[in-house]
Motif scaffolding. Structure first.
Motif, mmCIF file in Angstrom:
data_model
loop_
_atom_site.group_PDB
_atom_site.id
_atom_site.type_symbol
_atom_site.label_atom_id
_atom_site.label_comp_id
_atom_site.label_asym_id
_atom_site.label_seq_id
_atom_site.Cartn_x
_atom_site.Cartn_y
_atom_site.Cartn_z
ATOM 1 N N TRP A 238 -15.536 7.400 6.640
ATOM 2 C CA TRP A 238 -14.881 7.736 5.373
ATOM 3 C C TRP A 238 -14.745 6.494 4.482
ATOM 4 C CZ3 TRP A 238 -13.367 12.569 3.788
ATOM 5 C CH2 TRP A 238 -12.565 12.631 2.648
ATOM 6 N N PRO A 239 -15.453 6.458 3.335
ATOM 7 C CA PRO A 239 -15.328 5.311 2.439
ATOM 8 C C PRO A 239 -14.162 5.473 1.469
ATOM 9 C CG PRO A 239 -16.994 6.806 1.605
ATOM 10 C CD PRO A 239 -16.457 7.428 2.875
ATOM 11 N N PHE A 240 -13.525 4.375 1.106
ATOM 12 C CA PHE A 240 -12.601 4.424 -0.030
ATOM 13 C C PHE A 240 -12.762 3.144 -0.839
ATOM 14 C CE2 PHE A 240 -9.978 2.405 3.189
ATOM 15 C CZ PHE A 240 -9.164 1.510 2.513
ATOM 16 N N VAL A 241 -12.755 3.324 -2.151
ATOM 17 C CA VAL A 241 -13.062 2.229 -3.071
ATOM 18 C C VAL A 241 -11.882 1.986 -4.012
ATOM 19 C CG1 VAL A 241 -14.611 1.410 -4.891
ATOM 20 C CG2 VAL A 241 -15.524 2.753 -2.979
ATOM 21 N N ILE A 242 -11.504 0.732 -4.150
ATOM 22 C CA ILE A 242 -10.459 0.330 -5.083
ATOM 23 C C ILE A 242 -11.132 -0.135 -6.371
ATOM 24 C CG2 ILE A 242 -8.485 -1.186 -5.483
ATOM 25 C CD1 ILE A 242 -8.136 0.698 -3.104
ATOM 26 N N SER A 243 -10.884 0.557 -7.474
ATOM 27 C CA SER A 243 -11.476 0.170 -8.759
ATOM 28 C C SER A 243 -10.431 -0.420 -9.709
ATOM 29 C CB SER A 243 -12.151 1.380 -9.422
ATOM 30 O OG SER A 243 -11.241 2.456 -9.549
ATOM 31 N N ASN A 244 -9.175 -0.428 -9.269
ATOM 32 C CA ASN A 244 -8.094 -1.034 -10.049
ATOM 33 C C ASN A 244 -7.550 -2.203 -9.247
ATOM 34 O OD1 ASN A 244 -5.835 -1.753 -11.478
ATOM 35 N ND2 ASN A 244 -4.774 0.196 -11.256
ATOM 36 N N VAL A 245 -7.854 -3.430 -9.675
ATOM 37 C CA VAL A 245 -7.478 -4.613 -8.902
ATOM 38 C C VAL A 245 -5.967 -4.725 -8.709
ATOM 39 C CG1 VAL A 245 -7.342 -6.136 -10.926
ATOM 40 C CG2 VAL A 245 -7.871 -7.112 -8.685
ATOM 41 N N ALA A 246 -5.198 -4.124 -9.616
ATOM 42 C CA ALA A 246 -3.740 -4.217 -9.543
ATOM 43 C C ALA A 246 -3.118 -3.176 -8.623
ATOM 44 C CB ALA A 246 -3.139 -4.088 -10.941
ATOM 45 N N GLN A 247 -3.911 -2.197 -8.174
ATOM 46 C CA GLN A 247 -3.356 -1.153 -7.316
ATOM 47 C C GLN A 247 -2.909 -1.757 -5.994
ATOM 48 O OE1 GLN A 247 -5.891 2.223 -6.575
ATOM 49 N NE2 GLN A 247 -4.518 3.101 -5.052
ATOM 50 N N LYS A 248 -1.639 -1.582 -5.685
ATOM 51 C CA LYS A 248 -1.087 -2.189 -4.473
ATOM 52 C C LYS A 248 -1.009 -1.190 -3.317
ATOM 53 C CE LYS A 248 2.512 -5.295 -2.872
ATOM 54 N NZ LYS A 248 3.643 -6.162 -3.244
ATOM 55 N N THR A 249 -0.624 0.036 -3.610
ATOM 56 C CA THR A 249 -0.397 1.014 -2.543
ATOM 57 C C THR A 249 -1.087 2.338 -2.852
ATOM 58 O OG1 THR A 249 1.754 0.023 -2.065
ATOM 59 C CG2 THR A 249 1.359 2.211 -1.182
ATOM 60 N N GLY A 250 -1.567 2.976 -1.832
ATOM 61 C CA GLY A 250 -2.175 4.298 -1.986
ATOM 62 C C GLY A 250 -2.136 5.051 -0.668
ATOM 63 N N LYS A 251 -2.302 6.367 -0.756
ATOM 64 C CA LYS A 251 -2.289 7.202 0.439
ATOM 65 C C LYS A 251 -3.691 7.720 0.720
ATOM 66 C CE LYS A 251 2.529 8.690 0.448
ATOM 67 N NZ LYS A 251 3.463 9.847 0.541
ATOM 68 N N VAL A 252 -4.032 7.766 2.001
ATOM 69 C CA VAL A 252 -5.333 8.278 2.428
ATOM 70 C C VAL A 252 -5.111 9.463 3.357
ATOM 71 C CG1 VAL A 252 -7.396 7.780 3.795
ATOM 72 C CG2 VAL A 252 -6.510 6.058 2.214
ATOM 73 N N LYS A 253 -5.830 10.542 3.120
ATOM 74 C CA LYS A 253 -5.785 11.710 3.994
ATOM 75 C C LYS A 253 -7.220 12.119 4.317
ATOM 76 C CE LYS A 253 -2.942 15.314 3.605
ATOM 77 N NZ LYS A 253 -2.302 16.581 3.139
ATOM 78 N N ILE A 254 -7.527 12.166 5.607
ATOM 79 C CA ILE A 254 -8.869 12.527 6.059
ATOM 80 C C ILE A 254 -8.765 13.749 6.970
ATOM 81 C CG2 ILE A 254 -10.932 11.739 7.266
ATOM 82 C CD1 ILE A 254 -9.998 8.866 6.734
ATOM 83 N N HIS A 255 -9.482 14.801 6.650
ATOM 84 C CA HIS A 255 -9.468 16.005 7.485
ATOM 85 C C HIS A 255 -10.478 15.865 8.628
ATOM 86 C CE1 HIS A 255 -7.675 18.217 3.852
ATOM 87 N NE2 HIS A 255 -6.745 18.108 4.781
#
Length: 312
Positions: A238-255
């Motif tokens: 599962w790939p995830f890409v950060i395109s906002n350098v300032a983004q500090k936190t995020g949630k990931v959900k993989i089925h």
């Protein structure tokens, strides 16, 4: 620049192929190759080169600039409902009350046990980029120095990570000792891990068609043993890409597909970077899967009718 882009596209394509083939060793090696190509290294496991890279990051971004992911709220089980996203600064008292209800509903869902007849289960986590603030300050300073509008400089940012998930059945008593007789079947008892290449052949997969006989034989052998295929086989990539350098936190959900046999299962989650050296993260979660009750055909049809009405 064009050469680097083309090589990058080829490596990304081979990574997708590795995930289709379910090969952990191949996918992991390609991710290492991507990092070596981007940074210009010969060995990702070299202590000397890792020290050099860490020193480079500290020199450019400061002490807090070494890339690192902090993983919290790790959960594996029945998928929790997705709360409706609202602006946190404009929440009315009613919205806040609804948000609290959603949190309680999520907590209740996390206590439900996964069963063998569930359609899916979910791997969830909160990811915090420890280096977000340091990277943002550096990018803004560089844009100002070059006379580039900050918005344009930020749009060019890309930080890619890749999640590899493997699974093994473990002893029901201690939850640790591997059960080497498990065939690796997830979601469908007709597709055990050892028969993955046969499955690709039967579904007339386009990748399988271009493989020569020796390659097919190699991957068939890699998954043949029930004792080793849990180490070698990916459940999902599962790939995830950060395109906002300032983004500090995020949630990931993989089925994920649930196991077809009741018992305890250990899922190993490996997170590798496609940009940085020596920042791999890995953790394990154990889930207890109960024997589910097969739905009768009329129950399935009733569920389909209900879903259809919801869509309308």
């Amino acid at each position: 620049m064009e050469y680097r882009q083309r090589v990058g596209q080829v490596l990304e394509g081979t990574l997708r192929m590795a995930c289709t083939l379910r090969s952990y060793r191949l996918a992991s090696s390609i991710l290492d190759a991507i990092v070596m190509f981007k940074i210009g290294l010969m060995d990702v496991n070299s202590t000397e080169q890792r020290d050099w890279f860490n020193g480079l990051m500290v020199k450019q971004y400061g002490q807090g600039g070494t890339p690192k992911l902090i993983l919290d709220d790790k959960f594996l089980g029945v998928p929790t409902p997705e709360p409706e996203k609202k602006d946190g600064n404009k929440l009315s008292p009613a919205d806040k009350k609804e948000e609290e209800k959603n949190k309680i509903a999520q907590q209740i869902m996390q206590t439900k046990q996964v069963t063998t007849t569930d359609e899916k289960m979910a791997l969830e986590m909160t990811i915090t980029r420890q280096h977000a603030e340091s990277f943002t300050k550096e990018k803004l300073a560089a844009a100002q120095k070059q006379g580039i509008p900050p918005q344009i400089a930020m749009q060019a940012y890309r930080e890619a990570w890749f999640i590899l998930v493997r699974a093994r059945k473990v002893d029901d008593t201690d939850g640790v000792t591997p059960v080497t007789t498990w065939d690796g079947a997830l979601g469908d008892a007709n597709h055990p891990a050892s028969n993955h290449m046969k499955f690709l052949k039967e579904k007339n997969d386009s990748l399988y068609k271009i493989l020569d006989s020796s390659t097919i034989s190699s991957f068939t052998t890699e998954f043949a043993s029930t004792e080793t295929n849990c180490e070698n086989r990916i459940v999902i990539g599962w790939p995830f890409v950060i395109s906002n350098v300032a983004q500090k936190t995020g949630k990931v959900k993989i089925h994920l597909p649930p196991p077809v046999e009741a018992g305890k299962y250990e899922f190993c989650v490996t997170i590798k970077s496609q940009e940085f050296l020596g920042v791999e993260e890995e953790f394990k979660l154990v889930v207890d899967v109960a024997k589910g009750v097969e739905k009768k055909k009329e129950d399935v049809d009733a569920d389909d009718d209900t879903e259809g009405k919801k869509d309308k």
